[in-house]
Motif scaffolding. Structure first.
Motif, PDB file in Angstrom:
ATOM      1  N   ASP A   1     -36.149  55.961 -29.347  1.00  0.00           N
ATOM      2  CA  ASP A   1     -37.524  56.041 -29.810  1.00  0.00           C
ATOM      3  C   ASP A   1     -37.556  55.657 -31.276  1.00  0.00           C
ATOM      4  OD1 ASP A   1     -38.293  57.048 -27.328  1.00  0.00           O
ATOM      5  OD2 ASP A   1     -38.148  59.132 -27.969  1.00  0.00           O
ATOM      6  N   ALA A   2     -38.354  54.643 -31.602  1.00  0.00           N
ATOM      7  CA  ALA A   2     -38.566  54.256 -32.992  1.00  0.00           C
ATOM      8  C   ALA A   2     -39.974  54.705 -33.357  1.00  0.00           C
ATOM      9  CB  ALA A   2     -38.405  52.750 -33.152  1.00  0.00           C
TER      10      ALA A   2
ATOM     11  N   GLN B   1     -36.996  46.845 -24.131  1.00  0.00           N
ATOM     12  CA  GLN B   1     -38.169  47.559 -24.628  1.00  0.00           C
ATOM     13  C   GLN B   1     -39.002  48.023 -23.447  1.00  0.00           C
ATOM     14  OE1 GLN B   1     -40.871  45.533 -27.324  1.00  0.00           O
ATOM     15  NE2 GLN B   1     -41.651  47.489 -28.037  1.00  0.00           N
ATOM     16  N   LEU B   2     -39.375  49.297 -23.480  1.00  0.00           N
ATOM     17  CA  LEU B   2     -40.149  49.889 -22.399  1.00  0.00           C
ATOM     18  C   LEU B   2     -41.633  49.964 -22.722  1.00  0.00           C
ATOM     19  CD1 LEU B   2     -37.719  52.811 -21.504  1.00  0.00           C
ATOM     20  CD2 LEU B   2     -37.885  50.554 -20.437  1.00  0.00           C
TER      21      LEU B   2
ATOM     22  N   ARG C   1     -45.030  55.168 -31.336  1.00  0.00           N
ATOM     23  CA  ARG C   1     -43.646  55.118 -30.858  1.00  0.00           C
ATOM     24  C   ARG C   1     -43.396  53.846 -30.052  1.00  0.00           C
ATOM     25  NH1 ARG C   1     -41.378  60.289 -28.101  1.00  0.00           N
ATOM     26  NH2 ARG C   1     -40.901  60.658 -30.302  1.00  0.00           N
ATOM     27  N   SER C   2     -42.287  53.162 -30.404  1.00  0.00           N
ATOM     28  CA  SER C   2     -41.757  52.067 -29.588  1.00  0.00           C
ATOM     29  C   SER C   2     -40.577  52.638 -28.824  1.00  0.00           C
ATOM     30  CB  SER C   2     -41.284  50.904 -30.458  1.00  0.00           C
ATOM     31  OG  SER C   2     -42.366  50.352 -31.155  1.00  0.00           O
TER      32      SER C   2
ATOM     33  N   GLU D   1     -34.705  57.843 -32.979  1.00  0.00           N
ATOM     34  CA  GLU D   1     -33.960  58.876 -32.272  1.00  0.00           C
ATOM     35  C   GLU D   1     -33.264  58.235 -31.073  1.00  0.00           C
ATOM     36  OE1 GLU D   1     -35.255  63.169 -30.979  1.00  0.00           O
ATOM     37  OE2 GLU D   1     -35.929  61.741 -29.464  1.00  0.00           O
ATOM     38  N   ILE D   2     -31.988  58.526 -30.935  1.00  0.00           N
ATOM     39  CA  ILE D   2     -31.213  58.072 -29.771  1.00  0.00           C
ATOM     40  C   ILE D   2     -30.895  59.329 -28.982  1.00  0.00           C
ATOM     41  CG2 ILE D   2     -29.126  56.905 -28.976  1.00  0.00           C
ATOM     42  CD1 ILE D   2     -29.046  55.539 -31.791  1.00  0.00           C
TER      43      ILE D   2
END
Length: 192
Positions: free
Chosen positions: A116-117, A7-8, A105-106, A128-129
């Motif tokens: 991006d969740a 996780q960023l 956004r996570s 999105e991947i």
């Protein structure tokens, strides 16, 4: 995390999408957006006719106010000088907002993919991947990496009749834009 992701962080932002009343950009699958003051224009890659939820899977992205203004010179019905500031260009072409929403956004990374969740302010959630490419030759490898990461996460493509945040917003809140985009073949008619 068990699958090797990192996780960023999380952030929130607001997107405003713009077009003319006649949808002169979006009818051609071109998307003009301002995200928290930063301008971006997504242009279709002509060789790639594949779409996902009405949106293509591969775009050329133009970023920054000056670069976006330059790109829009040939795309909008205007007769402005080449160095026209973006605000003047948009006013001359009668471009205005048609969609606005906020997103929480996570952000994650796994392999060479960014994940991006998103949860949008109007209640829609999507993941999105993405793998960025610098040339068309890299697209096949990027698609393979996306498929690998999606498989590890158990992620499934959007179901028929559903789409990303913008498509869902348009379907729920912009009936005249939706009608034009369905007519142009950019979005599919509702499955309901």
């Amino acid at each position: 995390v068990a699958e090797g992701g990192t996780q960023l962080g999380t952030k929130s932002f607001t997107d405003v999408y713009y077009d003319t009343a006649g949808c002169s950009l979006t009818r051609r699958d071109m998307w003009l957006r301002c995200r928290d003051g930063a301008w971006e224009l997504k242009l279709p890659v002509e060789e790639d006719a594949r779409r996902s939820g009405g949106e293509r899977t591969v775009f050329t992205e133009v970023e920054g106010e000056e670069a976006v203004a330059k790109a829009l010179q040939s795309l909008l019905p205007v007769a402005e000088a080449p160095q026209t500031p973006l605000a003047e260009l948009l006013a001359s072409a009668q471009v205005s907002p048609f969609a606005e929403f906020s997103t929480s956004r996570s952000k994650w990374t796994m392999g060479s993919a960014s994940i991006d969740a998103d949860v949008a302010s109007f209640g829609h959630a999507v993941m999105e991947i993405e793998v960025m490419c610098s040339s068309q030759a890299e697209v096949a490898a990027a698609e393979a990496e996306i498929a690998r990461v999606a498989d590890l996460l158990g992620a499934q493509p959007l179901s028929k009749g559903s789409g990303g945040k913008l498509e869902t917003y348009i379907r729920r809140h912009c009936p005249s834009v939706l009608e034009q985009l369905v007519e142009a073949g950019v979005l599919r008619a509702s499955e309901s």
